[in-house]
Scaffold this motif. Sequence first.
Motif, short mmCIF file in Angstrom:
data_model
loop_
_atom_site.label_atom_id
_atom_site.label_comp_id
_atom_site.label_asym_id
_atom_site.label_seq_id
_atom_site.Cartn_x
_atom_site.Cartn_y
_atom_site.Cartn_z
N ARG A 45 37.72 32.56 -17.50
CA ARG A 45 37.87 31.32 -18.27
C ARG A 45 36.74 30.37 -17.90
O ARG A 45 36.58 29.99 -16.74
CB ARG A 45 39.22 30.66 -17.99
CG ARG A 45 39.47 29.44 -18.88
CD ARG A 45 40.82 28.81 -18.56
NE ARG A 45 41.11 27.70 -19.48
CZ ARG A 45 40.62 26.47 -19.34
NH1 ARG A 45 39.83 26.19 -18.31
NH2 ARG A 45 40.93 25.53 -20.20
N LEU A 46 35.92 30.01 -18.89
CA LEU A 46 34.78 29.13 -18.69
C LEU A 46 35.08 27.77 -19.31
O LEU A 46 35.47 27.69 -20.48
CB LEU A 46 33.51 29.72 -19.32
CG LEU A 46 33.16 31.16 -18.90
CD1 LEU A 46 31.95 31.66 -19.68
CD2 LEU A 46 32.91 31.22 -17.40
N GLN A 47 34.87 26.72 -18.54
CA GLN A 47 35.15 25.38 -19.04
C GLN A 47 34.30 25.08 -20.28
O GLN A 47 33.10 25.29 -20.29
CB GLN A 47 34.85 24.34 -17.95
CG GLN A 47 35.24 22.92 -18.33
CD GLN A 47 35.03 21.97 -17.17
OE1 GLN A 47 34.38 22.30 -16.19
NE2 GLN A 47 35.59 20.78 -17.28
N GLY A 48 34.96 24.59 -21.32
CA GLY A 48 34.27 24.27 -22.56
C GLY A 48 34.09 25.44 -23.50
O GLY A 48 33.66 25.26 -24.63
N ILE A 49 34.40 26.65 -23.03
CA ILE A 49 34.25 27.86 -23.85
C ILE A 49 35.59 28.53 -24.07
O ILE A 49 35.94 28.93 -25.18
CB ILE A 49 33.26 28.84 -23.20
CG1 ILE A 49 31.87 28.20 -23.10
CG2 ILE A 49 33.20 30.15 -23.98
CD1 ILE A 49 30.85 29.05 -22.40
N GLY A 50 36.37 28.66 -23.02
CA GLY A 50 37.66 29.33 -23.10
C GLY A 50 37.64 30.68 -22.42
O GLY A 50 36.78 30.97 -21.59
#
Length: 253
Positions: A45-50
Amino acid sequence: MKAGQKAGYPRFKGGDRFDTVEWPKDGDGCRWNSQPEHPTATYVRLQGIGHVRVVQHRPVQGTVKTISVKREGRRWYVVLSCDDVPERPLPATGRQVGVDLGVARFATTSDGEIVGNPRADFHHKTARALIASCDVIAVEKLNVAGMTRSAAGTVDAPGVNVAAKSGLNRSILDAGWARFVNILTGKAEEAGRRIVFVNPARTSIDCHRCGTRCTRPRQDTVICPACGPIDADTNGARNIATRAGLGSGQAAA
């Protein structure tokens, strides 16, 4: 500008210039989601990407500490650094080598093995092969930051051979010696192998047979006044092996 270098205009940095981003802590802007029911298919899970699906090449062991996302060509990779990884000792091989890292060749071992330098991200494969085939590996304790320091000098004391030094610096950084040694050390710890660091002074220029100072007419050759021409990288690797207490490291003649 404190050292007296000439100031220049800022250089434009396009989006394709950056190919790696690192999160220093799992859970701080990035989260690795482990799914025991699907050990080879999971998500990061990448912040701002999902959530982004990841295919693992092997199960993750230990506790995930840092997460990096890296682009190579048109592919993206997730690189995990873990703590508390259990040891997986490998069987003894009876092989002990010195390893000389170079520019023209990436590495040369004291028993004559040569690893080419394809200018690619092959550090993990090379380190894994050495760890699998050797019990003890000796390498130079290199100060890469010092070796790649600029030769430009200052306005009052300009450097010499700046272009040649700049090219050598690029070659050293491109080869990624420091990164390779870090990877090699990590894999050795996991496999129960031993890494020995030695003083790098004159390893390539002193003859490994008699200790006489050699001349170096070319990058790949040193000439000993007593023993004649020697491959420079092999000479360095055998000196490294000797300094680590591994004998001469010579292959059988």
